[in-house]
Design a protein around this motif. Structure first.
Motif, PDB file in Angstrom:
ATOM      1  N   ARG A  55       0.975  19.118 146.911  1.00  0.00           N
ATOM      2  CA  ARG A  55       1.760  18.001 146.323  1.00  0.00           C
ATOM      3  C   ARG A  55       3.249  17.903 147.159  1.00  0.00           C
ATOM      4  NH1 ARG A  55       1.606  19.450 139.954  1.00  0.00           N
ATOM      5  NH2 ARG A  55       3.241  17.416 139.892  1.00  0.00           N
ATOM      6  N   GLU A  99       8.923  17.995 138.810  1.00  0.00           N
ATOM      7  CA  GLU A  99       7.296  18.118 139.044  1.00  0.00           C
ATOM      8  C   GLU A  99       6.886  19.436 138.222  1.00  0.00           C
ATOM      9  OE1 GLU A  99       4.766  15.739 140.327  1.00  0.00           O
ATOM     10  OE2 GLU A  99       6.878  14.820 140.314  1.00  0.00           O
ATOM     11  N   ARG A 142       4.578  14.576 149.169  1.00  0.00           N
ATOM     12  CA  ARG A 142       5.881  14.012 148.979  1.00  0.00           C
ATOM     13  C   ARG A 142       6.831  14.198 150.214  1.00  0.00           C
ATOM     14  NH1 ARG A 142      10.048  12.358 149.451  1.00  0.00           N
ATOM     15  NH2 ARG A 142      12.001  12.201 148.164  1.00  0.00           N
ATOM     16  N   TYR A 143       6.456  15.228 151.313  1.00  0.00           N
ATOM     17  CA  TYR A 143       7.196  15.232 152.331  1.00  0.00           C
ATOM     18  C   TYR A 143       6.292  15.295 153.531  1.00  0.00           C
ATOM     19  CZ  TYR A 143      11.178  16.317 149.373  1.00  0.00           C
ATOM     20  OH  TYR A 143      12.092  16.263 148.204  1.00  0.00           O
ATOM     21  N   PHE A 145      12.601  18.173 143.310  1.00  0.00           N
ATOM     22  CA  PHE A 145      11.157  17.853 143.227  1.00  0.00           C
ATOM     23  C   PHE A 145      10.505  18.843 142.663  1.00  0.00           C
ATOM     24  CE2 PHE A 145       6.774  17.406 144.922  1.00  0.00           C
ATOM     25  CZ  PHE A 145       6.477  16.245 144.688  1.00  0.00           C
TER      26      PHE A 145
END
Length: 222
Positions: free
Chosen positions: A69, A141, A73-74, A137
């Motif tokens: 995850r 999350e 995102r990165y 983040f």
């Protein structure tokens, strides 16, 4: 309920780029049994003991699934995002914050541990990943991982089975706890009930009780 410990990680203190603060986030996998005391794994260090380490945060467990995850995102940091990078001591696959609960007792090797609280992400995650906003983040999350206190000392090793032996709070998963404690306003009675959960870290219980009292004295619209 059981899973296999894929990796056990320990780390000494090292400077954290770019400013050079000391951190214990740079950990290495250990082969073979590692001694576990009330303070955690032999050879493992924490720099800022106000926020990391101690008996209520003796071991940090982080699900390896969360790295996917983070990589989504990165993507520019995907090569770095592997087990151990966020400073965890135990890495497993198959368990997440939705499947473990505050107060859970687990046997691993000759050690008995109890889940005490989620990890609260801090700015060091941004620096470790060189990714602005990464800690936010993680918090948003709910991919925080969690801490254990050590109830019975002994040894632990990669390949050991981590098995649930008691669940005093089946309604209070780590995910449910995180969502509740991150809510802007929550019913004070609910906060007090969470604060009373068996096995919750005393400092967290105190904070929740204080927050409940504040909400009672400062009602919305009052």
């Amino acid at each position: 309920m059981h899973t296999s410990i894929d990796h056990v990680f320990v780390g000494a203190l090292r400077p954290l780029p770019p400013e050079g603060q000391l951190t214990g986030m740079f950990k290495q996998p250990v082969d073979g049994p590692v001694a576990v005391t009330a303070e955690g794994l032999a050879g493992d260090r924490q720099a800022d003991r106000r926020y990391h380490g101690g008996t209520e945060k003796a071991l940090h467990h982080f699900p390896v699934e969360h790295y996917a995850r983070l990589a989504q995102r990165y993507p520019e940091r995907a090569a770095l995002l592997q087990a151990g990078v966020l400073g965890e001591n135990l890495s497993t696959r198959g368990w997440t914050e939705e499947t473990v609960c505050i107060g859970d007792l687990f046997r691993a090797g000759s050690v008995l541990v109890q889940l005490s609280q989620p990890r609260r992400p801090c700015w060091k995650i941004d620096h470790r990943l060189d990714a602005e906003g990464a800690s936010l983040f993680v918090a948003q999350e709910g991919i925080t991982g969690w801490y254990y206190r050590v109830r019975e000392t002994g040894t632990i090793a990669a390949g050991d089975t981590l098995e649930l032996v008691e669940r005093p709070n089946p309604e209070l998963s780590v995910a449910a706890y995180w969502r509740a404690t991150q809510a802007h306003r929550l019913d004070p009675a609910t906060l007090r009930a969470i604060a009373a959960a068996t096995g919750l870290a005393p400092e967290q219980a105190r904070r929740l009780a204080e927050r409940a009292a504040w909400l009672e004295n400062n009602p919305a619209g009052g």
